[in-house]
Design a protein around this motif. Structure first.
Motif, PDB file in Angstrom:
ATOM      1  N   ALA A  68      -3.590 -18.458  -1.275  1.00  0.00           N
ATOM      2  CA  ALA A  68      -4.787 -17.642  -2.083  1.00  0.00           C
ATOM      3  C   ALA A  68      -5.770 -18.685  -2.062  1.00  0.00           C
ATOM      4  N   GLY A  69      -5.952 -19.720  -1.852  1.00  0.00           N
ATOM      5  CA  GLY A  69      -6.488 -20.911  -2.337  1.00  0.00           C
ATOM      6  C   GLY A  69      -7.301 -20.836  -3.762  1.00  0.00           C
ATOM      7  N   LEU A  70      -5.552 -20.457  -4.853  1.00  0.00           N
ATOM      8  CA  LEU A  70      -6.092 -21.269  -6.291  1.00  0.00           C
ATOM      9  C   LEU A  70      -5.401 -22.029  -6.449  1.00  0.00           C
ATOM     10  N   GLU A  71      -5.750 -22.195  -7.560  1.00  0.00           N
ATOM     11  CA  GLU A  71      -5.032 -23.507  -8.117  1.00  0.00           C
ATOM     12  C   GLU A  71      -3.251 -23.931  -8.323  1.00  0.00           C
ATOM     13  N   ASP A  72      -3.081 -24.856  -7.877  1.00  0.00           N
ATOM     14  CA  ASP A  72      -1.511 -24.889  -8.087  1.00  0.00           C
ATOM     15  C   ASP A  72      -1.035 -25.119  -9.145  1.00  0.00           C
ATOM     16  N   ILE A  73       0.320 -24.674  -9.444  1.00  0.00           N
ATOM     17  CA  ILE A  73       1.110 -24.726 -10.507  1.00  0.00           C
ATOM     18  C   ILE A  73       1.128 -25.581 -11.650  1.00  0.00           C
ATOM     19  N   GLY A  74       0.815 -26.718 -10.849  1.00  0.00           N
ATOM     20  CA  GLY A  74       0.721 -27.799 -11.922  1.00  0.00           C
ATOM     21  C   GLY A  74      -1.030 -28.004 -12.767  1.00  0.00           C
ATOM     22  N   GLN A  75      -1.591 -27.138 -12.072  1.00  0.00           N
ATOM     23  CA  GLN A  75      -3.107 -26.761 -12.948  1.00  0.00           C
ATOM     24  C   GLN A  75      -3.319 -26.209 -13.867  1.00  0.00           C
ATOM     25  N   ARG A  76      -2.707 -24.787 -13.004  1.00  0.00           N
ATOM     26  CA  ARG A  76      -2.510 -23.073 -13.757  1.00  0.00           C
ATOM     27  C   ARG A  76      -1.520 -23.936 -14.923  1.00  0.00           C
ATOM     28  N   TYR A  77       0.263 -23.998 -15.196  1.00  0.00           N
ATOM     29  CA  TYR A  77       0.676 -24.565 -16.069  1.00  0.00           C
ATOM     30  C   TYR A  77       0.690 -26.151 -16.192  1.00  0.00           C
ATOM     31  N   PRO A  78      -0.161 -26.505 -16.435  1.00  0.00           N
ATOM     32  CA  PRO A  78       0.421 -28.202 -17.092  1.00  0.00           C
ATOM     33  C   PRO A  78       1.522 -28.569 -17.713  1.00  0.00           C
ATOM     34  N   HIS A  87       9.663 -29.702 -18.091  1.00  0.00           N
ATOM     35  CA  HIS A  87       8.861 -28.992 -18.966  1.00  0.00           C
ATOM     36  C   HIS A  87       8.796 -27.493 -19.332  1.00  0.00           C
ATOM     37  N   SER A  88       9.556 -26.899 -18.147  1.00  0.00           N
ATOM     38  CA  SER A  88      10.415 -25.003 -18.244  1.00  0.00           C
ATOM     39  C   SER A  88      11.325 -25.526 -18.092  1.00  0.00           C
ATOM     40  N   ASP A  89      11.485 -24.143 -17.530  1.00  0.00           N
ATOM     41  CA  ASP A  89      12.973 -23.895 -17.479  1.00  0.00           C
ATOM     42  C   ASP A  89      13.594 -25.115 -16.013  1.00  0.00           C
ATOM     43  N   ALA A  90      12.840 -25.833 -15.437  1.00  0.00           N
ATOM     44  CA  ALA A  90      12.704 -26.146 -14.632  1.00  0.00           C
ATOM     45  C   ALA A  90      13.172 -25.389 -13.484  1.00  0.00           C
ATOM     46  N   THR A 124       1.810 -30.334 -19.682  1.00  0.00           N
ATOM     47  CA  THR A 124       0.886 -31.568 -21.304  1.00  0.00           C
ATOM     48  C   THR A 124       1.143 -30.064 -21.534  1.00  0.00           C
ATOM     49  N   ASP A 125       0.931 -28.679 -21.064  1.00  0.00           N
ATOM     50  CA  ASP A 125       0.646 -28.058 -22.382  1.00  0.00           C
ATOM     51  C   ASP A 125       1.255 -27.176 -22.908  1.00  0.00           C
ATOM     52  N   PRO A 126       2.393 -27.603 -24.225  1.00  0.00           N
ATOM     53  CA  PRO A 126       2.524 -27.555 -24.974  1.00  0.00           C
ATOM     54  C   PRO A 126       3.461 -25.657 -24.991  1.00  0.00           C
ATOM     55  N   ALA A 127       2.067 -24.715 -24.748  1.00  0.00           N
ATOM     56  CA  ALA A 127       2.414 -22.911 -25.055  1.00  0.00           C
ATOM     57  C   ALA A 127       3.321 -23.304 -23.862  1.00  0.00           C
ATOM     58  N   HIS A 128       3.550 -24.193 -22.697  1.00  0.00           N
ATOM     59  CA  HIS A 128       4.388 -24.060 -21.790  1.00  0.00           C
ATOM     60  C   HIS A 128       6.453 -24.420 -21.983  1.00  0.00           C
ATOM     61  N   ALA A 129       6.003 -25.106 -22.777  1.00  0.00           N
ATOM     62  CA  ALA A 129       7.613 -25.685 -22.729  1.00  0.00           C
ATOM     63  C   ALA A 129       8.593 -24.679 -22.927  1.00  0.00           C
TER      64      ALA A 129
END
Length: 230
Positions: free
Chosen positions: A56-66, A38-41, A68-73
């Motif tokens: 850090a126990g934070l959301e993984d990249i799939g949750q932070r940058y899904p 979805h991104s530059d892979a 399905t979000d056009p903003a990350h295309a």
């Protein structure tokens, strides 16, 4: 003594049949088929981000940058990595180092390994090492169907008011200042994009946070959750 955390990251992408896709690994553009994503892979940047967020126990990249979000295309994965680093620091952690193992048959990384390490180190704000390994013809990676990357990250908790945390914070600012020009030079050489904002934009934000003690989250010596300053 500050708390220490270890995180493991992994990412894999298949090669794309789209001739317009670039092959980007660790922020460096290689000759050859690009990777599907979805991104530059950039599998290396993704694995590093995943390791840092996991430690850090934070959301993984799939949750932070899904995906399905056009903003990350088509997003630059080094920008996503920089954003992950900022989130880790905001949660009260200092990056000590990251080690990556990239598994692929081609291209060979040896001639560009230094560039990859420099680009990643500047964005992460700590030493990042990269090793290339072959799958010796085994499995999908061995059949040259894609690229995989494993990463391990070490984080140190920032204990507000301690000498060690102040020293670490001061050292990070110094490394970021020294690394900014190096990052621009690397970006100019491998991507032809000198002068553009990117990871340096986030680096500037990190420096601003460190320059204002009130912006550094509290972390108790016992390793409890970060607390907001009044």
């Amino acid at each position: 003594m500050p708390e220490i955390r270890v995180g493991q990251g992994f990412d894999v992408h298949p090669f794309s049949d789209d001739p317009g896709r670039r092959l980007v690994l660790g922020g460096v553009v290689f000759d050859g088929r690009g990777l599907t994503g979805h991104s530059d892979a950039d599998a290396v940047a993704h694995a590093v981000a995943d390791a840092l967020l996991g430690a850090a126990g934070l959301e993984d990249i799939g949750q932070r940058y899904p995906d399905t979000d056009p903003a990350h295309a088509g997003a630059d994965s080094m920008d996503l990595l920089a954003d992950s680093v900022a989130a880790v620091r905001a949660d009260g952690w200092e990056v000590a180092n990251v080690d990556c193992t990239v598994v692929l048959e081609a291209p060979r990384l040896a001639s560009r390994r230094t560039e990859m390490q420099e680009a990643l180190t500047v964005v992460v704000g700590a030493a990042v090492t990269v090793k290339g390994k072959r799958a010796e013809g085994l499995g999908a990676i061995g059949r040259e169907e894609g690229v995989a990357c494993f990463a391990v990250a070490l984080l140190v908790g920032i204990v507000v008011g301690s000498y060690s945390s102040l020293f670490l914070a001061s050292s990070l600012v110094s490394r970021l200042k020294e690394g900014e020009e190096r990052w621009r030079a690397v970006a100019s050489k491998v991507r032809g994009r000198a002068g553009e904002e990117g990871p340096t934009r986030v680096i500037g934000r990190q420096e601003a946070v460190l320059s204002d003690p009130r912006a550094v989250p509290r972390r108790s010596p016992s390793g409890g959750p970060a607390q907001k300053r009044p």
